[in-house]
Design a protein around this motif. Structure first.
Motif, PDB file in Angstrom:
ATOM      1  N   HIS A 807       8.224   7.510  -3.174  1.00 31.63           N
ATOM      2  CA  HIS A 807       7.274   7.857  -1.622  1.00 31.63           C
ATOM      3  C   HIS A 807       7.477   7.031  -1.168  1.00 31.63           C
ATOM      4  O   HIS A 807       7.158   5.666  -1.276  1.00 31.63           O
ATOM      5  N   LEU A 809       4.853   5.558   1.677  1.00 29.29           N
ATOM      6  CA  LEU A 809       3.513   5.909   2.740  1.00 29.29           C
ATOM      7  C   LEU A 809       3.190   5.616   3.565  1.00 29.29           C
ATOM      8  O   LEU A 809       4.374   5.548   4.365  1.00 29.29           O
ATOM      9  N   GLU A 812       0.317   1.211   7.579  1.00 32.77           N
ATOM     10  CA  GLU A 812      -1.448   0.234   7.382  1.00 32.77           C
ATOM     11  C   GLU A 812      -0.733  -1.032   7.269  1.00 32.77           C
ATOM     12  O   GLU A 812       0.425  -1.415   8.347  1.00 32.77           O
ATOM     13  N   ARG A 820       4.872   0.035   6.294  1.00 32.57           N
ATOM     14  CA  ARG A 820       4.637   1.898   5.277  1.00 32.57           C
ATOM     15  C   ARG A 820       5.424   1.462   3.643  1.00 32.57           C
ATOM     16  O   ARG A 820       6.843   0.324   4.103  1.00 32.57           O
ATOM     17  N   ASP A 823       6.069   3.802  -2.812  1.00 30.03           N
ATOM     18  CA  ASP A 823       5.483   3.278  -3.625  1.00 30.03           C
ATOM     19  C   ASP A 823       6.293   3.971  -5.081  1.00 30.03           C
ATOM     20  O   ASP A 823       7.227   5.106  -5.232  1.00 30.03           O
ATOM     21  N   SER A 874      -1.096  -0.058  -3.454  1.00 30.24           N
ATOM     22  CA  SER A 874      -1.197   0.895  -2.845  1.00 30.24           C
ATOM     23  C   SER A 874      -0.762   1.740  -3.071  1.00 30.24           C
ATOM     24  O   SER A 874       0.590   1.641  -3.339  1.00 30.24           O
ATOM     25  N   LEU A 876       0.666   6.850  -4.075  1.00 30.52           N
ATOM     26  CA  LEU A 876       0.106   7.787  -3.800  1.00 30.52           C
ATOM     27  C   LEU A 876      -1.194   8.400  -5.188  1.00 30.52           C
ATOM     28  O   LEU A 876      -0.413   8.082  -6.112  1.00 30.52           O
TER      29      LEU A 876
END
Length: 966
Positions: A807, A809, A812, A820, A823, A874, A876
């Motif tokens: 994924h 994310l 940030e 980005r 994950d 960090s 999901l």
């Protein structure tokens, strides 16, 4: 303890010479030390005595030593035996608390491995003798023979095929070529294989960074190794590579150019400088070179302009530095501006940086012309920077007149006449020039005296907006080539440059603008990419040419200490991470089968969409809609509907309009952001309207990871070639399949991908291409290695790696702005059961029922397990903890007891983190095996609750769903 054992074992191997001793008995330790030689039994007994004197329990071991020929020759040290053999051998075992008995072989200085087969382990050597006692005097004939035979070998990445299999594969490749030629496809295949250092896999430059301290050095070593094989008589060209946002400097690129007709572009290799050698080149030498070159090409030397760094800018920059920083003493590696300023201050701002000669070729007279550069300041000052001076010329300060008088390059679709022998023409033209200047017939003179003075121009020439630069830099002379629209002009200027270098006996480096794109010229490039070195290999027209070039590339890269594989911390085996993109096209853009036959590309897209194995079995770790090569049905949900409309408009057969296929598919073959480059089928260079370099007739297949072996890479390419030949004869026009969530459910499990691949091979078999499914077993083992297997009550449980899309994310804040993160904390594995009774047996993972799905084979079922493997800062669903270890139980529902089970550990079973990456495949395999335990089932009565099968993912147990916090 480990370091001590390694050190003492190697010390004995170095100090005691090995000899074959036929005398009976074993030497004492003192005797072996005194003689500094002995047989294996002598060295083993000496090691036992040493360890016992140090307080460690040790014993003497006698048995067989089996040594097999290595699949790949070692780069460091001996490669071992040349043939498989076995022999009697003796070694030592030492008892280490917590580890047990560990074998040491002082004869070789290595630990005992799988080839050491013990027959006896005893306190004394005499106890290991198979026969003891006495006999009367008698005649004895003693003889023995030992041999080793390989009964079975699993496919592996170091030897994916037997010799017999590879012979069949090569024969099939020849047959595919016959079919391709019969259909007039004119197909060529190239690629972009990637490599990593085998010595420093942990470094940032081999993981995330595009550039690093060793990457260019290794790339240049590879270039020099490949050049004699691929491109004798070629030019080595140093040019600016890609420059992405956020990178402080552009990347470098190393290129090799040569003529297809076999005539040399650069004749004398000794005149190409070594980038890592200092030739002590000064500005005076650079001026002499520029002056001689100007005379040679027939332009006035008065137009040569000395160039300086902008002293005003750097003096201003110096005043902006903190007062407590001494630029000559500080460590400035982390600040590029300060480092650049310090270098210039050390050299002196009043020193000449190099020389510029405004230069172009008149399209009307075909003569070289130069002229003045009117500028506002008294000298020519370069734009501040680190790039070659040819990229820092203040061209914006020149008058506007003449800026638009740019000759456009020749279209690659036009017919091009054969190239002349430029070196011969240059010599002839220079002779004519000398004769003209001297007013008489040309008479050859010694090399150092063959330049005549040129008559000064009576008037100023035109304002030229392109220039050739000569720069002494890092002890070498760099010649910066100007942009030239005609290949003939570029090659002629190169010939003049080489002649000038020969006159001065001065090796040089050629940089700047590359030759214009031309079908009469061939090239390969080596460029840096994040974590890898990428080789843009030239296209091959035949299967045999493809085999030769691919095998040569892999072998020369290995000898240059570049590898094709990496290992993750937990021991998982991966490719380089940079991919192995395959490019398909024609020898010229007009020959491209995809421009002549648009339905060919439509057939390939449809077939790939029908068969997910072609997208996932050969891919890398990062898959999904945000990956580098998303499938058409992963990127945008509405794409299939729109693609079907485009296919309805796609003409069948050959067409005269090459732009049709691009117009129909350009806006559909993209990722979710509309990026046309990041797609499984990339047509950026097919017939792009942007520039001539985008109209090359190329289709790039980006969904292929770098295979660890050359034969595996060739197997991939042969599969593609066969599919292209098959679609050229029988177009594949079927409705597209709406896979939905099944694409990331069952199609991420190796069982279903393998079955789908067999369906692909069956289709090829029906069209006359006999692929053996066993040829792809090495890909299955590489992409989906087995973690382990156990058998309980005649039911076999097998765990195997599966695919998990990562994924991306939300944005940030990071040091360079916003980022980005990916994950990768969720992983997936496949569990497969053989011989189970669905009416009696169920399988659980961490106490939850696994949704086993029948495979169509009696008593066989498969499912996927999705779990959180580690806890990043960090991620999901950050509230869900790690699910490892995974405990599997084979439950007998008739008595509600576990028949047995196994445990899979995501990391080190002892709970400690691995401190470094595996050094080789053996260390990686050891980590994988240590994380699987063939025991550890749940004790007592088991009451298994009902597990709701998720309709979107019926083949997968997602341990994150319905998570029950402790």
């Amino acid at each position: 303890m480990v370091d001590f054992l390694v050190a003492i074992n190697q010390r004995l191997e170095q100090d005691i010479d090995y000899l074959i001793r036929m005398e009976p008995g074993v030497q004492t330790a003192e005797e072996t030390l005194t003689k500094a030689q002995g047989s294996c039994r002598d060295s083993a007994w000496l090691m036992v005595q040493i360890l016992r004197h140090l307080g460690l329990a040790a014993r003497f071991v006698s048995g067989y030593l089996i040594q097999l020929t290595a699949d790949v020759k070692a780069l460091d040290g001996p490669s071992g035996t040349e043939v498989d053999f076995t022999d009697l051998h003796a070694w030592t075992e030492v008892f280490i608390p917590g580890a047990g008995w560990v074998g040491l072989d002082p004869t070789s200085g290595l630990f005992a491995g799988e080839g050491h087969i013990p027959l006896a382990a005893t306190p004394e050597p005499s106890s290991a003798a198979p026969i003891t006692g006495l006999s009367d005097k008698c005649e004895v004939e003693f003889d023995f023979e030992m041999s080793v035979t390989r009964v079975h070998e699993d496919p592996r990445v170091t030897k994916p095929y037997t010799d017999e299999q590879w012979s069949k594969i090569e024969a099939l490749g020849d047959y595919v070529d016959e079919r391709i030629e019969a259909n007039d496809l004119r197909l060529t295949m190239g690629g972009e294989p990637t490599f990593v250092s085998i010595d420093d896999m942990d470094a940032p430059e081999w993981n995330t960074e595009a550039q690093g301290p060793n990457k260019r050095r290794l790339a240049e070593g590879l270039l020099k190794r490949l050049r004699p094989h691929f491109a004798p008589g070629s030019l080595i060209h140093y040019q600016q590579g890609k420059w992405y946002p956020g990178e402080p400097l552009p990347r470098w690129a190393l290129a090799c150019y040569w003529r297809k007709d076999g005539l040399p572009v650069w004749k004398n290799d000794s005149l190409l400088a070594d980038m890592y050698k200092d030739y002590s080149v000064t500005p005076d030498i650079a001026k002499s070179f520029t002056t001689r070159l100007a005379k040679r090409i027939g332009v006035a030397e008065k137009w040569i302009i000395p160039c300086f760094e902008d002293a005003y800018y750097y003096l201003w920059l110096e005043r902006q530095q903190p007062v407590d920083i001494d630029l000559r003493k500080e460590d400035l590696k982390d600040d590029e501006n300060r480092a650049r300023l310090a270098r210039l201050l050390e050299r002196g701002l009043d020193e000449i940086t190099g020389f510029t000669l405004p230069l172009n070729r008149s399209p009307s007279t075909l003569k070289w012309q130069s002229g003045p550069w009117p500028i506002r300041r008294e000298s020519l000052y370069l734009i501040p920077g680190d790039s070659p001076m040819g990229l820092r010329l203040p061209l914006s300060a020149l008058p506007f007149a003449g800026r638009d008088d740019t000759q456009h390059p020749t279209s690659l679709f036009e017919h091009q006449a054969p190239l002349a022998d430029m070196h011969g023409e240059v010599a002839s033209r220079y002779s004519d020039l000398q004769a003209k200047q001297t007013g008489g017939p040309y008479t050859p003179t010694p090399l150092k005296q063959d330049i005549q003075e040129q008559t000064p121009d009576s008037a100023d020439g035109p304002i030229i907006h392109t220039a050739l630069c000569v720069e002494p830099r890092e002890g070498k002379l760099f010649v910066f080539m100007p942009p030239l629209p005609r290949l003939e002009d570029y090659l002629e200027l190169l010939a003049h440059i080489e002649k000038t270098a020969a006159e001065l006996t001065l090796p040089i480096c050629v940089e700047g603008y590359p030759p214009p794109s031309d079908n009469r010229l061939e090239k390969f490039l080596i460029t840096p990419d994040p974590g890898v070195i990428e080789v843009n290999i030239m296209p091959s027209k035949t299967w045999r040419q493809l085999v030769s070039r691919t095998q040569c590339l892999y072998e020369e890269a290995r000898l240059a200490r570049l590898g094709t594989e990496k290992f993750m911390l937990d021991g998982r085996h991966t490719g380089t991470g940079g991919g192995n993109h395959v490019t398909l096209g024609g020898e010229t853009p007009s020959d491209s089968p995809f421009l002549r036959r648009p339905d060919l590309l439509a057939s390939m897209i449809t077939f790939w969409q029908h068969h997910p194995s072609l997208s996932y079995l050969f891919a890398g770790m990062f898959l999904g809609p945000t990956s580098q090569a998303p499938r058409i049905d992963e990127a945008r949900h509405e794409a299939l509907y729109e693609l079907e409309i485009a296919f309805q408009q796609m003409p069948v057969g050959e067409i005269p309009q090459p732009w049709i296929v691009d117009r129909l598919l350009r806006n559909l073959l993209t990722d979710i952001t509309g990026n046309t480059h990041r797609a499984e089928f990339c047509i950026d260079k097919l017939y792009s309207p942007d520039s001539p370099t985008g109209r090359l007739g190329l289709v790039e297949l980006r969904g292929f990871e770098m295979p660890p072996h050359a034969q595996m890479s060739l197997m991939q390419q042969l599969l593609i070639r066969a599919l292209v030949a098959r679609f050229s004869e029988t177009p594949y026009r079927k409705p597209l399949v709406r896979w939905g969530t099944a694409l990331h459910d069952r199609w991420l499990l190796p069982h279903y991908l393998w079955e789908d691949l067999k369906d692909v091979l069956h289709d090829l078999h029906e069209h006359g291409f006999d692929f053996d499914p066993s040829w792809f077993e090495s890909f299955l083992e590489f992409r989906f290695p087995q973690y382990g297997q156990v058998i309980y009550d005649q039911v076999q449980i097998e765990l195997r790696q599966a695919i998990e899309p990562w994924h991306v994310l939300g944005e940030e804040v990071s040091g360079g702005g916003t980022a980005r993160y990916v994950d990768s904390s969720v992983e997936r594995l496949q569990v497969k059961l053989f011989g189970y009774n669905p009416a009696r047996h169920i399988l659980t993972c961490n106490g939850r029922r696994v949704p086993l799905q029948p495979t169509g084979v009696n008593s066989e079922a498969v499912a996927g397990i999705r779990y959180r493997a580690w806890q990043p800062p960090s991620a999901l669903h950050p509230m869900i903890p790690v699910h490892a270890p995974l405990v599997f139980d084979l439950v007998d529902t008739w008595n509600q007891r576990s028949l047995g089970g196994c445990i899979y550990h995501v990391s080190h079973p002892a709970g400690r983190n691995y401190e470094d990456f595996p050094v080789n495949a053996n260390a990686a395999e050891s980590r994988r095996l240590s994380r699987f335990w063939a025991q550890g089932h749940t004790q007592g009565k088991m009451d298994i609750g009902v597990e709701t099968i998720q309709p979107e993912y019926p083949h997968t147990l997602d341990l994150r769903r319905d998570h029950r916090p402790k």
